[in-house]
Design a protein around this motif. Structure first.
Motif, PDB file in Angstrom:
ATOM      1  N   SER A 164       0.812  -1.209   0.000  1.00 11.55           N
ATOM      2  CA  SER A 164       0.000   0.000   0.000  1.00 11.55           C
ATOM      3  C   SER A 164       0.853   1.269   0.000  1.00 11.55           C
ATOM      4  O   SER A 164       0.345   2.355   0.192  1.00 11.55           O
ATOM      5  CB  SER A 164      -0.941  -0.003   1.209  1.00 11.55           C
ATOM      6  N   ALA A 167      -3.309   3.103  -3.843  1.00  9.23           N
ATOM      7  CA  ALA A 167      -2.041   2.608  -3.302  1.00  9.23           C
ATOM      8  C   ALA A 167      -1.105   2.282  -4.456  1.00  9.23           C
ATOM      9  O   ALA A 167      -1.518   1.729  -5.471  1.00  9.23           O
ATOM     10  CB  ALA A 167      -2.294   1.373  -2.450  1.00  9.23           C
ATOM     11  N   LEU A 183      -2.885   9.350   1.395  1.00  9.81           N
ATOM     12  CA  LEU A 183      -3.032   8.418   2.514  1.00  9.81           C
ATOM     13  C   LEU A 183      -4.450   8.468   3.086  1.00  9.81           C
ATOM     14  O   LEU A 183      -5.038   7.435   3.424  1.00  9.81           O
ATOM     15  CB  LEU A 183      -2.008   8.739   3.604  1.00  9.81           C
ATOM     16  N   ARG A 241      -5.316   4.942   4.909  1.00  7.59           N
ATOM     17  CA  ARG A 241      -4.103   4.675   5.682  1.00  7.59           C
ATOM     18  C   ARG A 241      -3.990   5.513   6.955  1.00  7.59           C
ATOM     19  O   ARG A 241      -3.173   5.224   7.807  1.00  7.59           O
ATOM     20  CB  ARG A 241      -2.848   4.929   4.829  1.00  7.59           C
TER      21      ARG A 241
END
Length: 158
Positions: A4, A97, A149, A154
């Motif tokens: 990722s 990602a 992100l 994330r």
């Protein structure tokens, strides 16, 4: 690096502390850092090392002679080119990602022909004051990377 991970690409960076700060950002976020072309400093530069502090062992840093060489290494890569001239805001990009986010040199940005070949992949960070021409390179990298992100989940710890 994880599957990722994102990739930050700096094309001919000129200022060692900017690159050092971006290297630290990449280490903190498990992002690969690619340095492309002629650098305006040595990788042994003390200002570069100081900005990256003692995190150099956790940074995945790769160097490339040309952007074309990097493109050949990532033939299926999704590329985002940053430019103050782009029409699309960075929050309108649909980051995934593994994307490569490309920044140009501090004084001139990315080459016009590269931007012209990829208009649908060009993004900008809004600047509201007409008296400010651009953001610092390391600030811009942080803004765009953290949006990527955020979009990919994330930033949420499970």
């Amino acid at each position: 690096m994880t599957d990722s991970s994102f990739h930050i690409v700096l094309v001919e960076p000129e200022i060692p502390p900017n690159t050092g700060n971006i290297a630290r950002l990449c280490g903190a976020t498990e992002t690969v850092l690619h340095l492309v072309g002629k650098l305006g400093f040595s990788l042994d530069d003390r200002y570069l090392k100081r900005a990256g502090l003692d995190y150099w062992d956790v940074i995945d840093i790769r160097t490339w002679e040309t952007l074309e060489e990097l493109e050949e290494a990532f033939p299926e890569g999704r590329w985002w080119y940053t430019s103050k001239k782009a029409g699309r805001c960075h929050v309108e990009a649909d980051f995934k990602a593994g994307d490569l986010i490309v920044f140009g040199k501090e004084t001139t940005g990315l080459p016009e022909e590269l931007l012209a070949r990829n208009p649908e992949r060009c993004i900008r960070i809004p600047i509201f004051s007409s008296r400010v021409r651009s953001l610092n390179l390391s600030t811009a990298a942080g803004i765009v990377l953290y949006e990527a992100l955020r979009q990919t989940g994330r930033l949420v710890r499970g």
